[in-house]
Design a protein around this motif. Structure first.
Motif, short mmCIF file in Angstrom:
data_model
loop_
_atom_site.label_atom_id
_atom_site.label_comp_id
_atom_site.label_asym_id
_atom_site.label_seq_id
_atom_site.Cartn_x
_atom_site.Cartn_y
_atom_site.Cartn_z
N ASN A 75 -1.29 61.52 1.68
CA ASN A 75 -0.39 61.73 0.54
C ASN A 75 -0.30 60.43 -0.26
OD1 ASN A 75 0.11 64.26 1.60
ND2 ASN A 75 2.01 63.66 2.59
N TRP A 77 1.64 58.49 -3.71
CA TRP A 77 2.78 58.54 -4.62
C TRP A 77 2.53 57.64 -5.83
CZ3 TRP A 77 7.73 60.94 -4.35
CH2 TRP A 77 7.89 61.81 -3.26
N ILE A 103 10.55 64.88 -9.18
CA ILE A 103 9.28 64.75 -8.46
C ILE A 103 8.33 65.88 -8.87
CG2 ILE A 103 8.16 64.68 -6.20
CD1 ILE A 103 10.81 63.74 -5.01
N ARG A 105 4.63 67.52 -7.92
CA ARG A 105 3.76 67.52 -6.74
C ARG A 105 2.48 68.31 -7.02
NH1 ARG A 105 8.82 67.28 -3.53
NH2 ARG A 105 8.62 65.38 -2.27
N THR A 107 -0.84 69.97 -4.85
CA THR A 107 -1.30 70.36 -3.52
C THR A 107 -2.72 70.92 -3.61
OG1 THR A 107 -0.29 72.54 -3.82
CG2 THR A 107 1.03 70.87 -2.68
N LEU A 113 0.29 69.76 -11.75
CA LEU A 113 1.40 69.15 -11.05
C LEU A 113 2.68 69.90 -11.40
CD1 LEU A 113 0.39 65.45 -11.74
CD2 LEU A 113 0.41 66.53 -9.50
N ASP A 116 9.19 69.88 -8.61
CA ASP A 116 9.84 70.34 -7.39
C ASP A 116 11.27 70.74 -7.72
OD1 ASP A 116 11.00 70.67 -4.85
OD2 ASP A 116 9.62 69.23 -3.96
N PRO A 119 13.84 68.80 -4.62
CA PRO A 119 13.12 67.69 -3.98
C PRO A 119 13.88 67.10 -2.81
CG PRO A 119 14.14 66.97 -6.03
CD PRO A 119 14.31 68.46 -5.96
N GLU A 136 3.62 63.05 -6.60
CA GLU A 136 3.03 63.03 -5.27
C GLU A 136 1.83 63.97 -5.22
OE1 GLU A 136 4.21 63.66 -0.55
OE2 GLU A 136 5.15 64.93 -2.08
N ARG A 138 -0.62 65.64 -2.48
CA ARG A 138 -0.59 65.88 -1.04
C ARG A 138 -1.95 66.33 -0.50
NH1 ARG A 138 4.96 69.45 -0.21
NH2 ARG A 138 6.42 67.69 -0.09
#
Length: 278
Positions: A75, A77, A103, A105, A107, A113, A116, A119, A136, A138
């Motif tokens: 992961n 950041w 945030i 994210r 995946t 992106l 969240d 979060p 982030e 991941r």
């Protein structure tokens, strides 16, 4: 040593297609405060480079083309920072500023992106100079080199109007703004205020202008929609008084002159305004 792309992150304004930001409006960089930021990059010998619209992370390769350091489920950041205050006039930051922390994210198996909605708390991080948002990514793996990931963060556009006030002693002439680009059709609506009636106009700027210029006519020209959001100077707006062109390329209103603009059955929008004396 050679490097191969592991992941690319891009930031744009939401649209169809997405609208890139002018260079230096925003910066996206690995976090030096989060343990999975710059320290994780260094630990895995990863190299990052800024792009005009984001950044790219690359992985070093050995002579045989295999990753120098193999890993799974990494992961990373990053921090998104605004570099220009007036970016707030083109991007709706209220959704981001209403939550802390903010945030985004990414995946495996996705290309966007996502924000969240709930979060988890971040580790204890100094609160100074907080980013506009955290990002982030991941589940990175060194095997991603065969199909490098690309993520895009779409920031919502902010609706803003342009308003021009024309103060003139030419009482027999009415101003207009014409867009020379017919395909763009950035049109304006005219309101003319009565002479020497500085109150109850429902427009604080117009009230001040009418009070300050009791012998002049005050006109307001407001855009019917937001200006194009490509970040480029808008050329070809012509300010006319009757059949006379007064300004060929009308400049945008200053970014520090703003006012609330009423919208029926909705919260007010932001309007940028300029005063022109003719």
């Amino acid at each position: 040593m050679t490097f191969s792309t592991l992941v690319t992150l891009q930031v744009a304004r939401a649209g169809t297609p997405p609208i890139p930001f002018p260079e230096s409006w925003l910066t996206l960089r690995p976090s030096v405060r989060h343990p999975d930021g710059q320290r994780a990059l260094t630990r895995h010998r990863l190299l990052w480079r800024p792009l005009a619209d984001g950044l790219r992370v690359s992985l070093p390769l050995q002579a045989d083309g295999t990753p120098f350091i193999a890993f799974d489920n990494l992961n990373l950041w990053f921090e998104l920072h605004r570099e220009r205050a007036d970016i707030a006039y083109s991007v709706a930051f209220n959704a981001l500023e209403a939550r802390r922390p903010t945030i985004y994210r990414g995946t495996p198996g996705t290309s966007t992106l996502t924000l969240d909605s709930q979060p988890a708390d971040l580790p204890a991080i100094p609160p100074s100079n907080p980013p506009l948002a955290w990002v982030e990514v991941r589940g990175l793996a060194s095997s991603d080199l065969s199909n490098p990931r690309t993520y895009r963060l779409d920031l919502p556009l902010r609706q803003v109007r342009w308003v021009y006030y024309v103060v003139t002693d030419r009482l027999d002439r009415v101003p207009s703004i014409n867009d020379s680009d017919s395909g763009r059709a950035f049109d304006f609506e005219l309101t003319t205020f009565p002479l020497a009636t500085p109150t109850n106009l429902s427009d604080r700027v117009a009230e001040a202008l009418v009070a300050a210029h009791p012998q002049a006519k005050v006109h307001r020209l407001h855009s019917k929609r937001s200006p194009p959001a490509d970040g480029l100077p808008l050329k070809g707006l012509r300010l006319r008084m009757a059949d006379q062109t007064c300004i060929n390329d009308l400049p945008a209103p200053p970014s520090d002159q703003w006012m609330p603009w009423p919208v029926p059955n909705n919260p007010p929008q932001t309007a940028l305004y300029s005063v022109i004396h003719l």
